[in-house]
Scaffold this active site. Structure first.
Site, PDB file in Angstrom:
ATOM      1  CD  GLU A  72     -50.838  44.436  -9.346  1.00 12.16           C
ATOM      2  OE1 GLU A  72     -50.302  43.368  -9.687  1.00 12.16           O
ATOM      3  OE2 GLU A  72     -50.261  45.545  -9.419  1.00 12.16           O
ATOM      4  CB  ALA A 111     -51.527  51.335 -11.081  1.00 10.47           C
ATOM      5  CD  GLU A 112     -47.247  46.895  -9.727  1.00 11.12           C
ATOM      6  OE1 GLU A 112     -47.364  47.654 -10.715  1.00 11.12           O
ATOM      7  OE2 GLU A 112     -47.603  45.709  -9.747  1.00 11.12           O
ATOM      8  CD  GLN A 127     -50.462  39.215  -9.053  1.00  9.77           C
ATOM      9  OE1 GLN A 127     -50.067  39.411 -10.205  1.00  9.77           O
ATOM     10  NE2 GLN A 127     -51.738  39.240  -8.720  1.00  9.77           N
ATOM     11  CG  ASP A 177     -39.627  39.389  -8.352  1.00 12.70           C
ATOM     12  OD1 ASP A 177     -38.515  39.098  -8.804  1.00 12.70           O
ATOM     13  OD2 ASP A 177     -40.243  38.661  -7.537  1.00 12.70           O
ATOM     14  CG  PHE A 178     -44.319  42.705  -9.871  1.00 11.57           C
ATOM     15  CD1 PHE A 178     -43.630  42.773 -11.077  1.00 11.57           C
ATOM     16  CD2 PHE A 178     -44.943  41.521  -9.537  1.00 11.57           C
ATOM     17  CE1 PHE A 178     -43.593  41.688 -11.938  1.00 11.57           C
ATOM     18  CE2 PHE A 178     -44.905  40.429 -10.395  1.00 11.57           C
ATOM     19  CZ  PHE A 178     -44.231  40.507 -11.600  1.00 11.57           C
ATOM     20  CG  HIS A 207     -42.284  35.732 -11.192  1.00 15.09           C
ATOM     21  ND1 HIS A 207     -41.894  35.924 -12.490  1.00 15.09           N
ATOM     22  CD2 HIS A 207     -43.577  36.150 -11.127  1.00 15.09           C
ATOM     23  CE1 HIS A 207     -42.908  36.424 -13.182  1.00 15.09           C
ATOM     24  NE2 HIS A 207     -43.940  36.578 -12.375  1.00 15.09           N
TER      25      HIS A 207
END
Ligand SMILES: Cc1ncc(C[n+]2csc(CCOP(=O)(O)OP(=O)(O)O)c2C)c(N)n1
Lengths: 348, 355
Positions: free
Chosen positions: A52, A82-83, A105, A108-109, A150
């Site tokens: 992203e 859209a991980e 990014q 965490d994601f 984060h």
């Protein structure tokens, strides 16, 4: 103690340029990571990046700043948020011969792509024999006032998944050499970049395009005789500060930087403990059922006869990473905590 | 709902499609349909007799969908199926012997005993993705394979299949969206067999059809009658062509799951009249056989020969599976990473045939 450091930009990232090596050849961890990606993309056209805001914007932390101008939008591919599909794109293209490097990014994601990572990526080779040369990168770790969403250290989740190599470098040269090794590896690799280190730590970093650091090998960062600290990531720097201070107080500390969580270099750990007979594990992921528990268990099983004291762990409690500086400082192990733990061990 | 077509209209309308395939191809389609049906019935019988370990997920009644979509693929196109879609994999070309060895946990199964039943795939040979339970987890992966074809300018496509229930999951939507944004050569197939385990369509989605959703992502969507293998094939062929030109599309093929979710499930929640209607009037295998007979593409002897062939192949597969050795227990940790060479070398065949 409340530190007064204020991070630039939200959650540790900012819009400042990535920066350049100094005249003396020193590079930050951020620059070293960018160099690894750049060199591997120059070397092998099967390597491409996706994630992203990595194209024109250059990524939230500016790791890929300028890449799109050199490599174009196909090899520096901006994706929607859209991980699961970011991981799916990486897996599917790897099955068809590419060597994708996906940026999250924030680490965490990765949890938003968890199923594709742990259910497909980690298990596919074992049940099919199809190699998946995929690298997943993401900024991990706390200490930058970025709070719960984060700041995570997800390495135990993914080390536990089995078929993924999990890499957590502490120094710019290691970051560069390990990332290059990960991109050349035929197995899935997760590369966790500690965001506290990004712009803080710099050193002279090799410029040889074939400079590689082997995955799965620890490094002794400081030689000592009284106590071993086993650690990785940002905690290596805390441990080294503590060790320097303790040396003044007559305690000789050896610091073992694991560098890779899975596969783990247990030999290096055991070798050091055989010498010092005392071990402290310092880490930033959760204490409960974590990396420290594994290290402690290996030492207990295989070096029991060398031990003069119980193995100790120093790690955050299993609560979400809090925001307030007062709370985050209480949450993270700091130099004083490490010194106190070492003194306790030495007293045995 | 899918267009309800009477037998007479079906026979008449199918003529146009009949013309698009040679008689040899039409007979091959019939063979595939019959192979899948026979395999499904015999495996269920073995399961009920306690002679088959693990689980079975019957695809009976949905052969029109599975054979129709997979027959539109070339051998270097890839297929990303689910647990329910073994018939599509058999159509793509999987070897029945190795499929059966997989069901019995043997070393000659495609996963060398590391996975069971329809959690199978043959990426290196037939370009099918080894099925993973989590639904629809292969949808995002299909995007990646398609991205590779596009990047290299190869005229290949990726086709992914999942059930109606799986469309409720977020990644289904992610994958369609990404495929449209990046113009990836994918064919998305939904095998709408009206039930997701026990859950009917109306508790899975509130739109009149799944095909309608395609518009939301900026791609064409069609709904076809899964009882009519030629209608399914024609839609798949068009979608594959579109994908080769660089655009994804969605096919919803409607049928009914004739059996329970898995071997253990009597499926009492499916209304008896609905099931009877499908078995009596919408059997894709029987319909196609009648069509070919009506158009003199095959006669009774030809049909008998196909039936004998699938019976023979099944029996051979069964024998092959029983005589294939089990993997050896000491190999359990091998092949996690590529370094140990487990998957590039020949595995031990010392496991014996008794568990
Ligand atoms: C993410 C996920 N949740 C739950 C399950 C358990 N499960 C297996 S099949 C199934 C029903 C699937 O229904 P559908 O997508 O309509 O496919 P069908 O089995 O009817 O072909 C469920 C709930 C699963 N496999 N994956």
């Amino acid at each position: 103690m409340v530190t007064q450091t204020v991070e630039s930009g939200a959650a540790g990232h900012g819009a400042e340029p990535r920066g350049k090596r100094t005249e003396a050849g020193e590079a930050t961890y951020l620059i070293a990571i960018a160099e690894a990606l750049w060199e591997e993309m120059e070397r092998d056209e099967r390597v491409f990046l996706l994630g992203e805001d990595i194209g024109a914007y250059g990524g939230a932390f500016k790791v890929t700043e300028g890449f799109i101008d050199r490599f174009g939008p196909e090899r520096v591919m901006d994706t929607p948020i859209a991980e699961e599909t970011i991981v799916g794109l990486a897996i599917g293209s790897a099955m068809e011969g590419f060597r994708p490097v996906a940026e999250f990014q924030y680490a965490d994601f990765m949890s938003s792509g968890f199923d594709e990572i742990t259910t497909v990526l980690a298990r596919y080779h074992y049940r099919s024999g199809v190699p998946l040369p995929v690298v997943l990168r993401g900024p991990s770790g706390g200490g930058v006032r970025a709070s719960s969403f984060h700041s995570i250290n997800p390495e135990p989740w993914f080390a536990h998944a089995g078929g993924i190599k999990v890499i957590c470098p502490a120094f710019p040269s290691d970051a560069k050499g390990l990332l290059k090794s990960a991109i050349r590896d035929d197995n899935p690799c997760m590369f966790l970049e500690h965001k506290w280190i990004y712009r803080r730590i710099k050193e002279v970093v090799p410029e040889d395009p074939d400079f590689l650091v082997p995955i799965g090998r620890a490094e002794v960062r400081r030689i000592g005789t009284d106590v071993t600290i086993v650690t990785y990531g940002a905690m290596v720097h805390r441990a080294l500060d503590a060790a320097a201070d303790l040396a003044q107080k007559g305690v000789s500390v050896e610091v073992v930087d694991l560098r890779t969580i899975h596969p783990m270099d247990t030999e290096a750990v055991l070798e050091s403990v055989a010498k010092t007979s005392r071990a402290l594990v310092v880490y930033e992921s959760y204490r409960f059922l974590g990396v420290g528990a594994e290290v402690a268990a290996v030492i207990a099983e295989e070096a029991f006869e060398h031990l003069d004291a119980p193995v100790m762990r120093l790690a955050p409690p299993n609560v979400p990473v809090p925001f307030s500086p007062a709370l985050e400082d209480a949450f993270l192990p700091d130099v004083a905590d490490i010194e106190e733990a070492v003194q306790k061990l030495s007293a045995w | 709902m899918a267009t309800e077509v009477s037998k007479e209209r079906y026979l008449a309308e199918a003529v146009e499609e009949l013309a698009s395939l040679t008689p040899d191809h039409l007979r091959e389609v019939l063979y595939k349909l019959k192979l899948c049906r026979y395999f499904d019935e015999r495996m269920e019988a073995l399961y009920r007799q306690g002679r088959l370990p693990g689980a079975i997920y019957s695809g009976r009644g949905q052969e029109g969908t599975h054979v129709g979509v997979a027959y539109a693929l070339r051998s270097d196109d890839s297929l990303f199926p689910t647990h329910r879609d073994l018939s599509a994999q058999l159509t793509k070309g999987l070897d029945l012997n190795r499929v059966m060895a997989q069901f019995w946990g043997r070393i000659d199964g495609y996963t060398r005993g590391r996975d069971g039943n329809s959690h199978i795939g043959d990426w290196k040979g037939n370009r099918t993705f080894a099925v993973i339970s989590h639904l629809p987890i292969a949808y995002p992966v299909a995007c990646g394979a398609a991205l590779a074809y596009k990047r290299r300018g190869e005229p290949r496509v990726a086709m992914a299949i999942c059930g109606d229930g799986a469309t409720s999951n977020g990644r289904w939507h992610e994958a369609l969206n990404v495929s449209a944004i990046h113009r990836l050569p994918v064919v998305w197939v939904v095998n709408n067999n009206q039930y997701a385990y026990s859950t009917p369509n109306e508790l899975e989605f509130a739109v009149p059809s799944i095909a309608l959703r395609a518009a939301a992502y900026g791609m064409p969507g069609v709904r076809v009658d899964g009882a009519n293998v030629l209608e399914v094939y024609a839609a798949a062929r068009d979608a594959v062509e579109r994908a080769r030109g660089g655009d994804p599309s969605l096919i919803e093929s409607v049928s009914l799951r004739w059996r329970g979710h898995a071997g253990h499930d009597p499926a009492k929640y499916v209304p008896r009249e609905l099931l009877e209607d499908h078995v009596q009037n919408k059997d894709p295998v029987k319909r196609f056989e009648e069509l070919l007979k009506a158009h003199d593409v095959i006669d009774d002897d030809g049909i008998k020969a196909i039936q004998e062939r699938v019976g023979r192949e099944f029996d051979q597969g069964y024998e092959y599976a029983q005589s294939s050795p089990f993997p050896v227990g000491s190999d359990v940790t091998k092949g996690l990473f590529v370094e140990d060479g487990y998957w590039t070398g020949e595995p031990s065949r010392e496991g014996g045939t008794q568990s």
